[in-house]
Design a protein around this motif. Structure first.
Motif, PDB file in Angstrom:
ATOM      1  N   PRO A 192      24.828  46.449  38.484  1.00 22.73           N
ATOM      2  CA  PRO A 192      26.126  46.254  38.705  1.00 22.73           C
ATOM      3  C   PRO A 192      26.432  45.052  39.826  1.00 22.73           C
ATOM      4  CG  PRO A 192      25.044  47.955  40.231  1.00 22.73           C
ATOM      5  CD  PRO A 192      24.109  47.539  39.078  1.00 22.73           C
ATOM      6  N   ASP A 193      27.593  44.654  39.251  1.00 26.55           N
ATOM      7  CA  ASP A 193      28.306  43.628  40.354  1.00 26.55           C
ATOM      8  C   ASP A 193      28.771  44.090  41.509  1.00 26.55           C
ATOM      9  OD1 ASP A 193      31.077  44.106  40.057  1.00 26.55           O
ATOM     10  OD2 ASP A 193      31.073  42.765  38.285  1.00 26.55           O
ATOM     11  N   PRO A 194      29.026  43.273  42.542  1.00 25.85           N
ATOM     12  CA  PRO A 194      29.407  43.917  43.759  1.00 25.85           C
ATOM     13  C   PRO A 194      30.804  44.415  43.673  1.00 25.85           C
ATOM     14  CG  PRO A 194      28.437  41.707  44.338  1.00 25.85           C
ATOM     15  CD  PRO A 194      28.428  41.759  42.889  1.00 25.85           C
ATOM     16  N   ALA A 195      31.686  43.997  42.981  1.00 25.20           N
ATOM     17  CA  ALA A 195      32.994  44.705  42.700  1.00 25.20           C
ATOM     18  C   ALA A 195      32.983  45.938  42.304  1.00 25.20           C
ATOM     19  CB  ALA A 195      33.909  43.711  42.190  1.00 25.20           C
ATOM     20  N   GLU A 196      32.191  46.362  41.311  1.00 21.90           N
ATOM     21  CA  GLU A 196      31.954  47.470  40.781  1.00 21.90           C
ATOM     22  C   GLU A 196      31.362  48.570  41.879  1.00 21.90           C
ATOM     23  OE1 GLU A 196      30.564  47.363  36.241  1.00 21.90           O
ATOM     24  OE2 GLU A 196      29.182  46.424  37.402  1.00 21.90           O
TER      25      GLU A 196
END
Length: 212
Positions: A192-196
């Protein structure tokens, strides 16, 4: 300077990197390396100690503008923490893969089995009281709990401007946020990316209708 030169070599070459290569990268003579470190294993432990230091990630967290919206603040924080974990994993991974990461060799008290690379230090016996051993101790890793606590407090400070909107105290939420970022095992598919992660942390997995 020596450790900074060694770190990128270590991440690309692993523990096979030689002190001669490190010296060339640092622009110094190989003898200078051995004036600072008793042997190559001492240098490797110093590299581990350096990536365990939270200085870089703490500086990045402190630089986040507190006036930014909370999701943006936390996304930037997540990026900084994940980059720190990536740096740590790169160094520890290559050491562990070849057995240099075992027996807690990166601990400050690992000097009881210093080890040695005979090709790098001809004529030196391990444990012979070399002056470089004091430098080795100076580069011993910081207390991991203290480093973790410093990062947790920095994240709590990022949450503090919105404390009145949060369901839990900022200290507890900071610990949960870091737990969400810390890998527990191999990931499947795309990580997952940080925003997720921040969206999940702030809003949960349920839709508003289900949550209500």
């Amino acid at each position: 300077m020596i450790v900074r030169a060694a770190l990128p070599l270590l991440t690309t070459l692993g523990p096979a990197v030689t002190t001669a290569q490190v010296a060339r990268a640092a622009g110094i003579g190989e003898a200078t390396v051995f004036r600072a470190f008793a042997d190559k294993d001492a240098l490797l432990r110093a590299c581990v100690a350096e990536v365990l230091r939270p200085d870089t990630v703490l500086a990045e967290l402190a630089a986040i503008e507190r006036g930014e919206p909370l999701p943006r603040r936390l996304t930037t924080a997540a990026e900084a923490v994940l980059a720190h974990l990536d740096r740590l994993g790169a160094v520890l991974g290559v050491l562990h893969a070849t057995g240099h990461g075992g027996r807690d060799r990166h601990r400050a008290d690992a000097d009881d089995h210093p080890g040695r690379n005979a090709d790098d230090r001809p004529g030196r016996a391990a444990g012979d009281g070399a002056p470089g051993r004091d430098a080795d101790r100076e580069h011993s890793r910081p207390d991991r709990d203290t480093a973790t606590e410093a990062v947790r407090l920095a994240v709590a400070d990022l949450l503090a401007p919105d404390a009145d909107r949060l369901r839990l105290p900022v200290d507890r939420l900071a610990a949960l946020f870091l737990a969400l970022l810390t890998p527990r095992g191999p990931l499947t598919g795309h990580p997952p990316d940080p925003a997720e992660l921040v969206d999940l942390f702030l809003h949960g997995a349920l839709t508003p209708a289900v949550a209500g």
